[in-house]
Design an enzyme around this catalytic site. Structure first.
Site, PDB file in Angstrom:
ATOM      1  N   PHE A 129       0.855  -1.190   0.000  1.00 29.85           N
ATOM      2  CA  PHE A 129       0.000   0.000   0.000  1.00 29.85           C
ATOM      3  C   PHE A 129       0.893   1.243   0.000  1.00 29.85           C
ATOM      4  CE2 PHE A 129      -2.822   3.177   2.005  1.00 29.85           C
ATOM      5  CZ  PHE A 129      -3.801   3.169   1.035  1.00 29.85           C
ATOM      6  N   ASP A 198       1.861  -5.071   8.356  1.00 28.43           N
ATOM      7  CA  ASP A 198       0.635  -4.273   8.261  1.00 28.43           C
ATOM      8  C   ASP A 198      -0.522  -5.253   8.054  1.00 28.43           C
ATOM      9  OD1 ASP A 198      -1.549  -2.755   7.483  1.00 28.43           O
ATOM     10  OD2 ASP A 198      -0.399  -1.412   6.188  1.00 28.43           O
ATOM     11  N   TYR A 223     -11.374   0.019  10.015  1.00 27.14           N
ATOM     12  CA  TYR A 223     -12.616   0.223   9.265  1.00 27.14           C
ATOM     13  C   TYR A 223     -12.839  -0.752   8.120  1.00 27.14           C
ATOM     14  CZ  TYR A 223      -9.385   3.157   6.518  1.00 27.14           C
ATOM     15  OH  TYR A 223      -8.331   3.629   5.798  1.00 27.14           O
ATOM     16  N   LYS A 224     -11.954  -1.716   7.973  1.00 27.85           N
ATOM     17  CA  LYS A 224     -12.141  -2.713   6.913  1.00 27.85           C
ATOM     18  C   LYS A 224     -12.863  -3.914   7.519  1.00 27.85           C
ATOM     19  CE  LYS A 224      -8.048  -0.919   4.540  1.00 27.85           C
ATOM     20  NZ  LYS A 224      -8.676  -0.347   3.341  1.00 27.85           N
ATOM     21  N   ARG A 383     -12.173  -5.274  -7.796  1.00 21.93           N
ATOM     22  CA  ARG A 383     -11.820  -5.852  -6.501  1.00 21.93           C
ATOM     23  C   ARG A 383     -13.080  -6.185  -5.710  1.00 21.93           C
ATOM     24  NH1 ARG A 383      -8.246  -2.683  -1.929  1.00 21.93           N
ATOM     25  NH2 ARG A 383     -10.118  -1.408  -1.948  1.00 21.93           N
TER      26      ARG A 383
END
Lengths: 424, 424
Positions: A129, A198, A223-224, A383
């Protein structure tokens, strides 16, 4: 060939099926974007309203003691710890993933400077990321180190005597490919290299056992798959063997040994507390706790192992149905087929129209997202995230059916699906 | 002698009196702690509920475009800009005050390193808010600089050719003493020194004009006089002349020039946007916007000048009534009497019992707070904040009446008022 009826039967036999009731999912929506923003727990509105009207509105400043505000990062952190193989008191929910990565990379660089000052490299994946790379790049500049980016298959060979830190995202945000955390960490340690992980796309999505893997540092996102709400606070873990050795430069009063003495000199608190900086957003933290509770609710139904089994069944089914039902429509697969290398998402590729196909699907109530390719190794992707807490097998059938229709009708070529939004 | 009737008359003639209706204040409470946590705006519960149930619950990931999530830090930042003499597009609401201070100090240190590498000192006040000192100390260690702490009266003499940065909090958290921002900034600039201001206790409380004062950098807090809710995001401003010169090491994708290209290399966005790091807590940001709106609502009633006039009248009255009505009870005054040197709070000292007196007042519904002394120059204090948006003159009368009773009855000596809470 799998039929729609087969999918309905799989749902009927799913031991996790009742967990869907923990969420308010908009009618007519198949939400395959829990890898980006988890859906709202049904408990969140009332809990948030209580924090706003009673804790803030009525109890005001007394909430720091009465409603446990000061300890919220630890309280929520302890719950997250259960999902990632960390112990109580080892995790705090605080700040953003990027800010937390800055903290742990700073600490890891300080450890390296003390123990192995000749090691001047950080190794990461080129398709990590981007923020993770930016933060590492900025710190490398400050510390006179070098960030070396490699492809996944080059990681093993890159672990040399010049390397201080290996920084990886456990599940790749773009491809959904998952590293073997224990094996990669062991390979790093064998060469005297610290491993920083991560967990943005793995906490709550796949089994994680930080202590068994002997990881050194970890950060992750609220928040995922933890369903903590938009921009929820993130979390940070430090292996207890390192926690008291080094502090980090975001040295705020919430990480002080005696925060209410307000001394002008910084003395870090023991353990993970020193990775806190300052006052945290309580309303958002309360929503995060509701989200973490939804994942913990799976404990009564087989826990993370059951979630993982269902996640793999969902992603297997999606891959299979796309290949059976959308054949000849130019779709490719960017996600590994091997279970051990797959997170909880599936990424499809297409030479043309990936963005517009995602938009057309969203218009039909199937919410996935699009990530642009890099013009090289990585193509544009469609995705799709599969959160086993609230996604069922019939959802997978229906999502593929919509995808088939979008492709076969050519509907995605309409102008309205080809207009770019600010946020993609 | 001022009478209770005089206070009632002052309230009746107060042009700002109707603004109190913008808040839900608990019945029976006189809340003199808005300098620590502002009271809840009446609009906040509905707005927060809407963000939770509609924006998150229903619109989900589409809210990034549809409900403007991505631009929220700028939207709220632009509103805050109106209160601190900054221009549109110059402020973002993001992260915590401490994290933002880290960013601007990093940038200021980089500017100093480029323009005046021989300057190796940061000057600040010994009684500055501790986190500010911890952050500066940590950065000094990294950059080979030295943090020099002085008393307020020593600042002028400390501005020498060795100094790169003067870092001050505009209104002191402990004493309520206020610096003359324009004069101090000019004195710093005259010696080639950058001025970094922490507005935690001044934004929304006193008139601030960053651009007129020619300040270089500023940060501030969302949950005090801006009424943004517990742990609300903070804000950051950079003088446009510096904004594009340097980026800061918390280099996240939200500060990238093209965030959705997800490039592996960092290119900072123009202006203040590069001071963003990553995804922000939307629920808490929405509450913050409600809070900022309460301060902006004063615009129709004379704005910041009217708020300041009332604030000074309230703190004058409090000082006067304490001296008239609590005489002989051992109270001292730690806050300057001169208007130009006073923020919007009054701090009283007492050799004995400051903590217990605050607890006894809280039990009577008068909410202030306590801050421990340093065993030297600073005594233990009873701290009372006066937010002119929702505090009236009769409130001041009644608060002093309760203080008088607590002291004269000796009630504060009861054991229950002398037990220390975790958070003081």
């Amino acid at each position: 060939m799998t039929t729609q009826q087969d999918c309905t039967t799989l749902d009927a036999n799913d031991p996790l099926r009742d967990l869907r009731q923990l969420f308010n999912i908009p009618a007519g929506t198949i939400y395959l974007d829990g890898n980006s923003l988890g859906v709202m727990p049904a408990a969140a509105p009332a809990r948030v309203a209580d924090v706003v009207t009673r804790e803030w509105g009525t109890d005001l400043i007394q909430s720091w003691n009465k409603n446990g505000w000061f300890a919220m990062p630890q309280k929520v952190g302890d719950k997250i710890a259960c999902l990632i193989g960390a112990g109580p008191g080892e995790v705090v929910a605080t700040d953003s993933t990027s800010v937390n990565l800055f903290k742990v990379l700073s600490a890891a660089m300080n450890i390296a400077a003390a123990d192995a000052p000749q090691r001047k490299r950080i190794v990461s994946e080129r398709s990590n990321f981007p923020t993770d790379l930016y933060i590492a790049e900025a710190l490398c500049r400050q510390h006179g180190m070098e960030l070396v980016l490699v492809e996944p298959e080059e990681i093993a060979a890159s672990l040399t005597a010049e390397v201080a830190i290996l920084m990886l995202t456990h599940v790749n945000y773009r491809t959904g490919a998952m590293h073997d955390m224990a094996a990669v960490t062991a390979a790093a340690h064998a060469e005297g290299i610290l491993a920083v992980w991560d967990l943005a796309h793995s906490a709550g999505a796949v089994p994680v056992d930080l202590k068994q893997a002997k990881a050194d540092f970890a950060v992750g996102c609220g928040y995922k798959y933890l369903n903590g709400g938009p921009g929820a606070p993130a979390f940070v873990w430090v292996n207890p063997q390192h926690a008291d050795r080094f502090w980090q430069p975001l040295a705020g009063w919430w990480g002080h040994a005696t925060p209410f003495e307000f001394t002008p000199d910084y003395r870090p608190a023991p353990g993970i507390t020193r990775y806190q900086c300052s006052t945290q957003p309580m309303i958002s933290l309360a929503a995060l706790e509701c989200g973490v509770d939804t994942v913990l609710a799976a404990e009564a139904h087989g826990g993370m192992a059951a979630l993982r089994a269902k996640s793999l069944a969902l992603t297997d089914l999606f891959i299979q149905l796309v290949e059976e039902r959308c054949e000849g429509n130019g779709l490719g697969l960017a996600t590994p087929r091997e279970h051990a290398q797959r997170g909880s998402q599936v990424c499809l590729t297409r030479d043309e129209g990936a963005y517009a196909i995602v938009q057309a699907l969203i218009a039909r109530g199937v919410i996935g997202d699009y990530r642009a390719g890099d013009g090289g190794r990585h193509k544009d992707i469609l995705r799709f995230g599969f959160t086993p807490l609230y996604i069922g097998f019939a959802d997978v059938w229906n999502a593929v059916e919509q995808l088939k229709q979008v492709l076969e009708t050519g509907e995605w070529q309409r102008p309205e699906f080809n207009r770019k939004h600010a946020v993609t």
